[in-house]
Design an enzyme around this catalytic site. Structure first.
Site, PDB file in Angstrom:
ATOM      1  CE  LYS A  35      -3.822   0.386   3.185  1.00  8.61           C
ATOM      2  NZ  LYS A  35      -4.578   0.513   4.153  1.00  8.61           N
ATOM      3  CG  PHE A 252     -28.903  10.275   7.267  1.00 12.16           C
ATOM      4  CD1 PHE A 252     -28.502   9.393   6.988  1.00 12.16           C
ATOM      5  CD2 PHE A 252     -28.475  11.483   6.775  1.00 12.16           C
ATOM      6  CE1 PHE A 252     -27.059   8.882   6.393  1.00 12.16           C
ATOM      7  CE2 PHE A 252     -27.341  11.676   6.651  1.00 12.16           C
ATOM      8  CZ  PHE A 252     -26.354  11.088   6.580  1.00 12.16           C
ATOM      9  CG  LEU A 253     -35.873  11.751   6.785  1.00 10.03           C
ATOM     10  CD1 LEU A 253     -36.943  13.606   7.201  1.00 10.03           C
ATOM     11  CD2 LEU A 253     -36.238  11.080   7.457  1.00 10.03           C
ATOM     12  CB  ALA A 255     -38.320   5.020   1.134  1.00  3.92           C
ATOM     13  CB  CYS A 263     -19.994   4.161   9.463  1.00  8.70           C
ATOM     14  SG  CYS A 263     -18.179   4.647   8.573  1.00  8.70           S
ATOM     15  CE  LYS A 266     -16.095  -0.213  11.707  1.00 12.58           C
ATOM     16  NZ  LYS A 266     -16.159   0.611  12.658  1.00 12.58           N
TER      17      LYS A 266
END
Length: 451
Positions: A35, A252-253, A255, A263, A266
């Site tokens: 990496k 975040f509304l 559907a 994230c 977990k």
């Protein structure tokens, strides 16, 4: 300032590139030699808009370098950021701190003079105390401070989030540490970014609480969308109506097929375990996680019903594989559960994603990957839109209709409306769009068929 960052993954690399762009001297460190070699050649191991250019610019100007060794960069640093992974433990869902504590031991051995050790990784409440203990055991004579500085970066918008944050949370118990952190983030003060100092444990909890709340909003609107379908309402109109309330907000509304990524799933599991350990069960968060798991399987059933209840031997086209647009991240993507369930029911899968197909090949077998959306739908008996990439927002629906064997459009992101799809000759199934989201007169598919 001189900054060392342990971990050159998503959070570490974005943090390092942005801090270097502020004018700090940054060394990103990682044990993975391949990496680091790739980064030194200018090759970025992850897809994130603008990140490649930012890394290249600051590397050329000498502010950003990469190393596999800890000793020299850490001994010279005024602040050392720990940005390594905290995967969920398979046995209980709690965050695994193995990488964090290994990094802390390496850092402790290399520290010289007063240094602020900044935990950027998402860690359970009380981890900062544990980090302090480990450093003290390794080097009891050291003068140092341990700070919590959780990240709030959205994949696909991480650079903007870092440079124009809603807030910067710093959990510090030491005045000198606060001064160091204020100096590191001073370039952001022109943007009036609020630097919030609080207790270290409060900062650790803030990260989990923020993600749990956002995930709960998604689970909530998905349940509302199911009710909208049965009651004849449109979830997009409902979401707009409630989102204008400043107490709720519009984000975040949307559907859809449920949340995924590195994230939310977990962190919800870690917070549930943490709540159980402290004797304060988080019932709402437990329900949000369960609703989301069920949601992904329900989307597979929706596709099967749209195909008449039987998909064995039939070709289904999947547009979008990553858990969200503008990333190549496949972790916990709804597409994985949906495709696996469809394959279990006997379907053949053709798929296209603008940047995620290489990652998808690592987690999905027996999928035919296509060169573009039109190639993907050719000969398919249904097409499902799973990820709302911009490339899918203005497709030529008439062309798609002529390429498909049957005109079934299952729009799991509500990019298109029922009228638009109907005009192009499609049989449309959306999410939460009243009766347009319900496949009438179709047999319900037994759960056993879809996992």
């Amino acid at each position: 300032m001189r900054v060392a960052i342990i971990g050159s993954g998503y959070v570490g690399l974005v943090t390092g590139a942005c801090l270097a762009d502020f004018g700090h001297t940054v060394v990103c460190i990682d044990r993975d030699a391949s990496k680091i070699e790739s980064l030194q050649r200018g090759e970025i191991p992850i897809y994130e808009p603008q990140l490649s250019e930012l890394v290249s610019k600051n590397a050329i100007e000498g502010r950003l370098t990469f190393s596999t060794t800890v000793a020299d960069p850490v001994s010279d640093a005024e602040a050392v950021f720990i940005a390594v992974g905290t995967p969920a433990r398979s046995r209980d869902g709690q965050a695994d701190l193995t990488f964090v504590l290994d990094a802390v031991r390496d850092v402790a051995a290399a520290l010289r003079g007063y240094t602020v050790v900044v935990v950027k990784s998402t860690v359970p409440v009380g981890t900062g105390d544990n980090v302090e203990r480990v450093i003290r055991e390794v080097r009891p004579e050291l003068d140092y401070a341990v700070v919590s500085n959780p990240e709030f970066l959205r994949e696909g918008a991480a650079i903007a989030d870092f440079k124009r944050p809603d807030r910067i949370v710093v959990g510090a118990e030491d005045d000198r540490a606060r001064d160091v952190m204020a100096e590191i983030y001073r370039p952001l003060f022109l943007n009036k970014a609020p630097l919030l100092f609080m207790a270290r444990r409060s900062a650790e909890m803030t990260k989990y609480a923020a993600n749990a709340f956002l995930a709960t909003k998604i689970a909530f609107i998905n349940e509302v969308s199911d009710l909208c379908e049965q009651a004849g309402a449109d979830v997009q109109e409902v979401a707009h109506g409630i989102g204008l309330d400043k107490r709720i907000g519009s984000k975040f509304l949307h559907a859809g097929p449920g949340f995924g990524g590195s994230c939310f799933p977990k962190d919800l599991q870690a917070m549930i375990k943490m709540a159980q350990d402290h004797g304060a069960p988080a019932r709402i968060i437990e329900t949000a996680a369960a609703v989301n798991d069920q949601r992904k399987r329900a989307m597979a059933r929706r596709i099967i019903r749209a195909c008449g209840g039987i998909v064995r031997g039939r070709t289904i086209a999947m547009l979008g594989l990553t858990f969200k647009p503008n990333t190549d991240d496949m972790r916990e993507s709804p597409a994985i559960s949906i495709i696996t369930a469809l394959q279990d029911a006997g379907a053949r899968i053709r798929a296209y994603d603008p940047v995620g197909m290489d990652r998808a090949r690592e987690v999905l077998d027996d999928v035919e990957y296509c060169r573009d959306a039109y190639d993907c739908v050719t000969g398919a008996e249904a097409v499902a839109i799973v990820t709302e990439w911009d490339a899918f927002r203005a497709l030529d629906l008439d062309r798609i209709r002529t390429l498909m064997a049957r005109p079934n459009l299952i729009d799991l992101r509500n990019i298109y409306g029922p009228d638009q799809a109907d005009k192009a000759g499609f049989r449309y199934v959306g999410v939460g769009r009243g009766k347009a989201s319900i496949v009438d007169h179709e047999p319900r598919v037994p759960l056993a068929l879809v996992g």
